[in-house]
Motif scaffolding. Structure first.
Motif, short mmCIF file in Angstrom:
data_model
loop_
_atom_site.label_atom_id
_atom_site.label_comp_id
_atom_site.label_asym_id
_atom_site.label_seq_id
_atom_site.Cartn_x
_atom_site.Cartn_y
_atom_site.Cartn_z
N TRP A 59 0.83 -1.10 -0.05
CA TRP A 59 -0.05 -0.12 0.09
C TRP A 59 0.93 1.20 -0.04
N PRO A 60 0.71 2.11 -0.96
CA PRO A 60 1.64 3.27 -1.01
C PRO A 60 1.44 4.20 0.29
N ARG A 61 2.47 4.83 0.77
CA ARG A 61 2.47 5.39 2.18
C ARG A 61 1.32 6.64 1.98
N LYS A 62 1.28 7.15 1.01
CA LYS A 62 0.45 8.33 0.87
C LYS A 62 -0.87 8.13 0.55
N GLY A 63 -1.05 6.80 0.09
CA GLY A 63 -2.37 6.34 -0.31
C GLY A 63 -3.45 6.38 0.77
N ARG A 64 -4.68 6.91 0.44
CA ARG A 64 -5.72 6.47 1.46
C ARG A 64 -6.98 5.54 0.90
N HIS A 65 -7.18 5.51 -0.46
CA HIS A 65 -8.49 5.06 -0.83
C HIS A 65 -8.22 4.46 -2.13
N TYR A 90 -1.63 6.50 -7.97
CA TYR A 90 -0.78 5.18 -7.76
C TYR A 90 -1.56 4.10 -8.72
N PHE A 91 -0.63 3.32 -9.44
CA PHE A 91 -1.56 2.13 -10.18
C PHE A 91 -0.66 1.10 -9.66
N VAL A 92 -1.22 0.19 -8.99
CA VAL A 92 -0.77 -1.07 -8.29
C VAL A 92 -1.05 -2.19 -9.01
N VAL A 93 0.17 -2.90 -9.30
CA VAL A 93 -0.11 -4.12 -10.11
C VAL A 93 0.07 -5.37 -9.19
N VAL A 94 -1.13 -6.30 -9.13
CA VAL A 94 -0.96 -7.39 -8.23
C VAL A 94 -0.74 -8.79 -9.17
N PRO A 95 0.34 -9.31 -9.02
CA PRO A 95 0.63 -10.52 -9.72
C PRO A 95 0.01 -11.74 -9.01
N ASN A 96 -0.22 -12.80 -9.57
CA ASN A 96 -0.66 -13.97 -8.82
C ASN A 96 0.02 -15.21 -9.34
N CYS A 97 -0.19 -16.28 -8.62
CA CYS A 97 0.58 -17.58 -8.78
C CYS A 97 -0.07 -18.44 -9.84
N HIS A 98 -1.21 -17.93 -10.63
CA HIS A 98 -1.78 -18.92 -11.43
C HIS A 98 -1.72 -18.19 -13.04
N CYS A 99 -1.46 -16.99 -13.30
CA CYS A 99 -1.42 -16.48 -14.50
C CYS A 99 -1.05 -14.99 -14.58
N SER A 100 -0.33 -14.67 -15.79
CA SER A 100 -0.23 -13.19 -15.85
C SER A 100 -1.33 -12.12 -15.97
N ILE A 101 -1.46 -11.30 -15.09
CA ILE A 101 -2.67 -10.57 -15.34
C ILE A 101 -2.74 -9.87 -16.86
N TYR A 102 -1.43 -9.74 -17.35
CA TYR A 102 -1.29 -9.22 -18.56
C TYR A 102 -1.91 -9.95 -19.70
N SER A 103 -2.14 -11.24 -19.57
CA SER A 103 -3.08 -12.31 -20.27
C SER A 103 -4.16 -11.70 -20.31
N ARG A 104 -4.80 -10.96 -19.60
CA ARG A 104 -6.34 -10.46 -19.26
C ARG A 104 -6.17 -9.01 -20.18
#
Length: 396
Positions: A141-147, A182-196
């Motif tokens: 979570w970015p330090r200055k991020g709120r919502h 901020y744009f937060v990219v969340v990887p996962n253990c199943h697939c690349s999110i960039y395949s969506r």
């Protein structure tokens, strides 16, 4: 009307916790979801850090109580606390039932009917486990991020989402992303999110809008983490003790802390400790890296032990700041500093390994071409491809 006062009758047993805290738990306010989402702009369909923590706890309790169960599509382990059921499963079995009882709005507006201004946009695929997702977002979570805007909690899952995303550039995703910092990219253990396709489009918008782009990383789990920390700490304590004992042994032979041999050993250990620390700072995590990190801890700690012994003796003879006492204090604190550096090298190694794992997850199934990205609705893919092509940035 926008509101209808009703008495909450929740079969989930947790709905009162999910409702806005300002409302009475026995007499809650139910909103008309469609009207609420028409009045509150997408840039305010957000949740807080605390909301995500509570959401994780609620899902965990629902799994334990059997209200979220494995399916043929998602045979998750109900005892697992690291990955968990997929977002898809949690949406069908938990988010949609709870928000339907509240009036059909999103989870975010169920908690905050007036909305919260977006400054973090979270992009993710629905194949990831919900614990995996939440833990990564909270840990990064970015330090200055709120919502934060994240689609599973921000979009109204019981309403016609298709009508909301019929035009990609005018979709709730696009509005919220443009409003964010901020744009937060969340990887996962199943697939690349960039395949969506939608994740690819969101990344395209974030790049076009010059957002701060961050890759979310999971906390460092497991007993192995503590084993590494404990090992380094034991090395430091042992080496400090050995150096102090060696000083006493040298004193028995008539070689005190100020003799040439003692100072030579002290300077050599300092030089080796600092050298190993500097070298490892430029290395990738490997067995050699670990050996050098531990070697740095040994030599740095030997220098610290020698400095402590000399400082104590000097202060006993000359007072805290008399003669060379101040110099010895400075050397001791310097020794403490390089010992801390040696310990943090191990923490840095673990963090870098975690970052490498997240990077590899982003490459699973990723071809580098937007035309290969998958979509639940073929029309979404065609519209997004057309918009990206029109921008002239498809090859970037």
């Amino acid at each position: 009307s926008l509101r209808a006062d009703v008495t909450a009758q929740s079969s989930l047993g947790e709905e009162d916790i999910a409702m806005p805290e300002s409302q009475n738990q026995e007499h809650v306010v139910v909103f008309d979801g469609a009207t609420l989402h028409g009045q509150v702009p997408p840039t305010r369909w957000c949740v807080t850090y605390a909301d995500l923590k509570r959401f994780r706890r609620l899902v965990r309790e629902a799994v334990a109580a059997g209200r979220i169960t494995p399916t043929e599509r998602d045979g998750f382990d109900a005892t697992d606390d690291r990955i968990g059921p997929t977002v898809w499963t949690v949406n069908r079995q938990f988010i949609k039932p709870v928000t339907a009882k509240a009036g059909g709005m999103s989870w975010a507006l169920m908690l905050h009917p007036d909305g919260l201004e977006c400054d973090i946009f979270v992009t993710h695929a629905w194949q990831e486990g919900v614990y995996e997702f939440v833990d990564k977002v909270l840990n990064s979570w970015p330090r200055k991020g709120r919502h934060a805007y994240c689609c599973m909690l921000s979009n109204p899952q019981n309403l016609d989402i298709g009508s909301l995303i019929s035009s990609p550039s005018m979709s709730p995703f696009a509005h919220a992303l443009r409003a964010s910092d901020y744009f937060v990219v969340v990887p996962n253990c199943h697939c690349s999110i960039y395949s969506r396709i939608w994740c690819t489009y969101e990344a395209f918008l974030a790049y076009s809008e010059s957002k701060v782009i961050l890759t979310a990383s999971a906390p460092i789990y497991g007993n192995g983490r503590w084993l590494h920390y404990i090992t380094t700490t034991v090395i430091v304590v042992t080496a400090v003790s050995a150096a102090i004992a060696a000083q006493f042994a040298l004193q028995e032979t008539g070689c005190y802390y100020f003799c040439a041999e003692s100072r030579l050993v002290e300077n050599v250990t300092l030089a080796l400790g600092v050298a190993c620390t500097i070298v490892t700072a430029f290395m990738q995590p490997s067995l050699t890296y670990r050996v050098l990190a531990y070697t740095s801890a040994v030599f740095s700690s030997m220098y610290l032990g020698s400095s402590i012994r000399a400082t104590v003796t000097m202060c006993a003879r000359n007072g805290l700041i008399g003669n060379f006492s101040s110099q010895r204090w400075a050397q001791t604190f310097f020794g403490i500093g390089i010992c801390i550096g040696a310990v943090t090298l191990e923490a840095d190694r673990l963090w870098r390994l975690q970052a490498k794992q997240e990077a590899s997850q982003l490459l699973v199934g990723y071809t580098g071409r937007i035309r290969d990205a998958k979509a639940s609705r073929p029309e979404d893919k065609e519209q997004i491809r057309a918009e990206v092509q029109a921008s002239g940035m498809e090859d970037e």
